[in-house]
Design a protein around this motif. Structure first.
Motif, short mmCIF file in Angstrom:
data_model
loop_
_atom_site.label_atom_id
_atom_site.label_comp_id
_atom_site.label_asym_id
_atom_site.label_seq_id
_atom_site.Cartn_x
_atom_site.Cartn_y
_atom_site.Cartn_z
N ASN A 187 -1.77 -77.55 39.98
CA ASN A 187 -1.43 -77.54 38.56
C ASN A 187 -2.12 -76.40 37.83
O ASN A 187 -1.55 -75.78 36.93
N LEU A 188 -3.37 -76.13 38.21
CA LEU A 188 -4.13 -75.03 37.63
C LEU A 188 -4.50 -74.07 38.73
O LEU A 188 -4.91 -74.48 39.83
N GLU A 189 -4.39 -72.78 38.45
CA GLU A 189 -4.62 -71.78 39.48
C GLU A 189 -6.05 -71.79 40.00
O GLU A 189 -6.31 -71.52 41.17
N TYR A 190 -7.01 -72.15 39.13
CA TYR A 190 -8.42 -72.10 39.50
C TYR A 190 -8.98 -73.47 39.90
O TYR A 190 -10.18 -73.61 40.09
N SER A 191 -8.13 -74.48 40.00
CA SER A 191 -8.62 -75.82 40.31
C SER A 191 -7.76 -76.43 41.40
O SER A 191 -6.53 -76.28 41.43
N GLU A 192 -8.42 -77.16 42.31
CA GLU A 192 -7.72 -77.84 43.40
C GLU A 192 -7.83 -79.36 43.25
O GLU A 192 -7.61 -80.09 44.20
N ASN A 193 -8.17 -79.82 42.05
CA ASN A 193 -8.28 -81.26 41.82
C ASN A 193 -6.92 -81.92 41.66
O ASN A 193 -6.78 -83.11 41.91
N GLU A 194 -5.92 -81.18 41.22
CA GLU A 194 -4.59 -81.72 40.98
C GLU A 194 -3.53 -80.77 41.55
O GLU A 194 -3.71 -79.56 41.53
N PHE A 195 -2.44 -81.34 42.01
CA PHE A 195 -1.34 -80.54 42.52
C PHE A 195 -0.03 -81.26 42.23
O PHE A 195 -0.02 -82.43 41.84
N HIS A 196 1.07 -80.55 42.40
CA HIS A 196 2.38 -81.16 42.16
C HIS A 196 3.31 -80.86 43.33
O HIS A 196 3.13 -79.89 44.07
N LEU A 197 4.31 -81.70 43.44
CA LEU A 197 5.32 -81.60 44.50
C LEU A 197 6.70 -81.65 43.86
O LEU A 197 7.02 -82.60 43.13
N ASP A 198 7.50 -80.60 44.09
CA ASP A 198 8.87 -80.53 43.55
C ASP A 198 9.87 -80.90 44.64
O ASP A 198 9.95 -80.23 45.67
N LEU A 199 10.62 -81.97 44.40
CA LEU A 199 11.65 -82.43 45.33
C LEU A 199 13.02 -82.26 44.70
O LEU A 199 13.20 -82.51 43.50
N TYR A 200 13.99 -81.84 45.52
CA TYR A 200 15.37 -81.66 45.05
C TYR A 200 16.31 -82.46 45.94
O TYR A 200 16.13 -82.54 47.16
N PHE A 201 17.33 -83.03 45.29
CA PHE A 201 18.30 -83.85 46.00
C PHE A 201 19.72 -83.43 45.59
O PHE A 201 20.00 -83.24 44.41
N GLY A 202 20.58 -83.29 46.60
CA GLY A 202 21.98 -82.96 46.35
C GLY A 202 22.81 -84.23 46.25
O GLY A 202 22.62 -85.18 47.01
N ARG A 203 23.73 -84.25 45.31
CA ARG A 203 24.55 -85.43 45.06
C ARG A 203 25.84 -85.36 45.89
O ARG A 203 26.40 -84.29 46.11
N ALA A 204 26.29 -86.52 46.35
CA ALA A 204 27.57 -86.60 47.06
C ALA A 204 28.69 -86.55 46.01
O ALA A 204 29.19 -87.59 45.55
N ASN A 205 29.08 -85.33 45.60
CA ASN A 205 30.01 -85.19 44.48
C ASN A 205 31.45 -85.52 44.84
O ASN A 205 32.29 -85.64 43.96
N ARG A 206 31.75 -85.65 46.13
CA ARG A 206 33.13 -85.98 46.50
C ARG A 206 33.55 -87.33 45.92
O ARG A 206 34.71 -87.52 45.54
N HIS A 207 32.61 -88.26 45.84
CA HIS A 207 32.92 -89.58 45.27
C HIS A 207 33.33 -89.43 43.81
O HIS A 207 34.31 -90.05 43.36
#
Length: 564
Positions: free
Chosen positions: A329-349
């Motif tokens: 989350n902060l460039e100078y700190s390793e106390n916190e971090f984040h994870l970005d997840l992406y999901f594709g939708r079944a748009n055919r339905h």
């Protein structure tokens, strides 16, 4: 087994149980990369040692001081692999103080070394546990040590972190929640848990109870948790931790994690790549714990991996692995971090059961312009199409969040309904026009009738004899009766000839579409026919252009909230 195939299998074994090139990760027996132990100097982490730097090379039985059993086969699935071959072509090629060497010794020492003079393993573990967990060990005290970092000397605890994504359990865009099944693997060094490996303390590892609850744990554990949580990571199922002789603790928990998401990509639904950012950090705000994201070979996804042996099928959402990102989350700190997840939708339905029906029913609604406006079937048909469109919009709205942002699918269905309503509005206006025109004609007929009655009254007043006029008329008719058959036959022949001449002389100016724009309507019926004809041409064209524009603008539709 062919000799050429054995090195390849050894490489697989090492990839499964030993550290990788990064020097801080390995794989457990499930094939998941897990964090390797830090070195005994907890502040410096793991440092990979080359053969030229190492004083000695790894020996299978050097730690226990016993002899090698060369003909033992440590892996039943590989009958051609002997302990002697393993020592010569794999273990013996690694520096003795490297993480790979320690991992291989933990795996093969009990299978390839003569430990007959040692007590049984359970006796060794009991002895070690008795010496470790005495009154002086306090699980509430963090194993803070002095560390040498690029920013200077400081005190803290380095926790090597790997999060393994197993599967998606649910994704609810209406409540903005995401539930995933993950494995959280934490590894750190606690100097209070070290022991010297000897004939008495003869177990390289021991298992201990580890739990976020102080009352239920034997050792100190990190309090890593999900910041944007609907359920806490501390509630994951309990599991035992493994402690190595150098004080390294490995603790992995597997279970569901429920997060609150600020979704990105949702305005483009159903063609969206739905993104969710998960924030992780320590529950202790003033913590000195540093969560080191392990480099697993991809700089963009440090500390994260997908479970390699499980792929979901027949689901609405699927992982978009190339978009996954991790960072602090902060460039100078390793106390916190984040994870970005992406999901594709079944748009055919959505295309099959929402978009395509909207297009079909809207196009069908334009067919009302080909039906006589004065017939009741036209109005009934229009109302039926509108009701179908409204019902479909209600079903679609049930799966969409209630928000101020304009969703692509919502806007598409809304405009489709507007086109349908335009058709029924034109029908109602046409009916109103006919009603007004009919009343006007009735009034004109009443005026004509009054004028005729007035004319009759005036004729009577002037003294004219109606009976005489009638006899004159009848006598005239009688005279014309003698020529009626011939006259009618000649008239029919003349009319047929005129019709033939009209058909032969018909040009492009006589086409209906040309007459619509060049001739002025004279009757109410002609006015309504002209309006219907124009609607039948231009409304389908306008709706088709709208469909093309909507699909072309989908990639640039809407603005996503910022994660910054």
């Amino acid at each position: 087994m062919r000799p050429a195939s054995i090195p390849f299998l050894l490489a697989l074994i090492c990839a499964s149980y030993c550290t990788a090139d990064s020097g801080v990760d390995n794989r457990n027996h499930h094939g998941i990369k897990i964090v390797s132990h830090p070195s005994s100097n907890a502040g410096e982490g793991v440092k990979e040692v080359s053969r030229s730097e190492a004083g000695t090379m790894c020996s299978m039985c050097s730690r226990s001081g016993t002899t090698l059993l060369p003909n033992n086969r440590p892996l039943p699935g590989l009958p051609g692999l002997t302990c002697e071959y393993l020592q010569e072509y794999d273990v013996g090629l690694k520096p003795s103080d490297s993480p790979e060497c320690i991992g291989l010794l933990d795996l093969f020492e009990n299978r390839c070394c003569d430990l007959s003079a040692f007590p049984e393993s359970y006796e060794c573990e009991t002895t070690i546990r008795s010496s470790l967990f005495h009154d002086s060990y306090d699980p509430t005290v963090r194993p803070v040590q002095t560390m040498n970092t690029p920013h200077g000397t400081m005190r803290g605890v380095d926790v090597w972190t790997v999060i393994t994504f197993v599967t998606l359990r649910s994704l609810d865009i209406k409540s903005s929640t995401l539930e995933i099944y993950v494995a959280i693997d934490l590894t750190w060094n606690d100097p209070r848990l070290r022991w010297d490996f000897n004939q008495t303390n003869c177990a390289p590892t021991v298992t201990v109870r580890a739990n976020p609850s102080i009352e239920e744990t034997e050792i100190w554990v990190p309090s890593l948790d999900l910041r944007s949580r609907a359920s806490s990571a501390q509630d994951l199922p309990n599991s035992l931790a493994t402690v190595r002789s150098d004080g390294t603790v490995s603790w992995m928990r597997l279970g569901p994690l429920n997060a609150i998401c600020s979704f990105v990509g949702l305005p483009r639904m159903p063609f969206d790549d739905l993104g969710c950012r998960l924030y992780f950090g320590d529950n202790d705000v003033n913590t000195v714990v540093n969560y080191k994201l392990v480099d697993l070979g991809n700089n963009l996804t440090k500390g994260f991996q997908y479970f390699p042996f499980f792929n979901q099928s027949y689901t609405e959402y699927s992982q978009i692995r190339e978009k996954t990102r991790t960072d602090y989350n902060l460039e100078y700190s390793e106390n916190e971090f984040h994870l970005d997840l992406y999901f594709g939708r079944a748009n055919r339905h959505y295309i099959t059961f929402s978009i395509f029906p909207s297009i079909i029913f809207t196009m069908m609604s334009f067919g009302q312009f080909a039906v006589d406006v004065q017939s009741g079937e036209r109005l009934s048909f229009s109302i039926t199409i509108v009701l179908i469109t409204v019902a479909q919009s209600i079903i679609t709205a049930d799966i969409l969040p209630v928000c101020n942002e304009m969703i692509w699918l919502n806007f598409f269905n809304l405009v489709s309904m507007i086109f349908t309503l335009l058709g029924i509005l034109e029908t109602l206006l046409a009916l109103w026009f006919f009603t007004v025109a009919g009343r006007k004609q009735e009034k004109e007929k009443e005026v004509e009738k009054d004028d005729e009655e007035l004319h009759n009254l005036v004729s009577n007043d002037t003294g004219s004899d109606p009976n005489l006029e009638e006899e004159d008329v009848n006598s005239g008719e009688g005279q014309n009766d003698e020529f009626t058959p011939v006259t009618q036959r000649e008239t029919r022949i003349t009319n047929n000839e005129d019709d033939d001449m009209t058909k032969q002389n018909k040009t492009w100016k006589d086409l209906k579409i040309v007459r619509t724009f060049t001739q002025r309507p004279k009757t109410p019926e002609e006015v309504v026919d002209r309006i219907d004809f124009l609607c039948l041409i231009f409304l389908p064209i306008a709706y088709t252009l709208f469909i093309v524009i909507m699909f072309a603008a989908n990639e640039r539709w809407g603005e996503d909230p910022s994660w910054a």
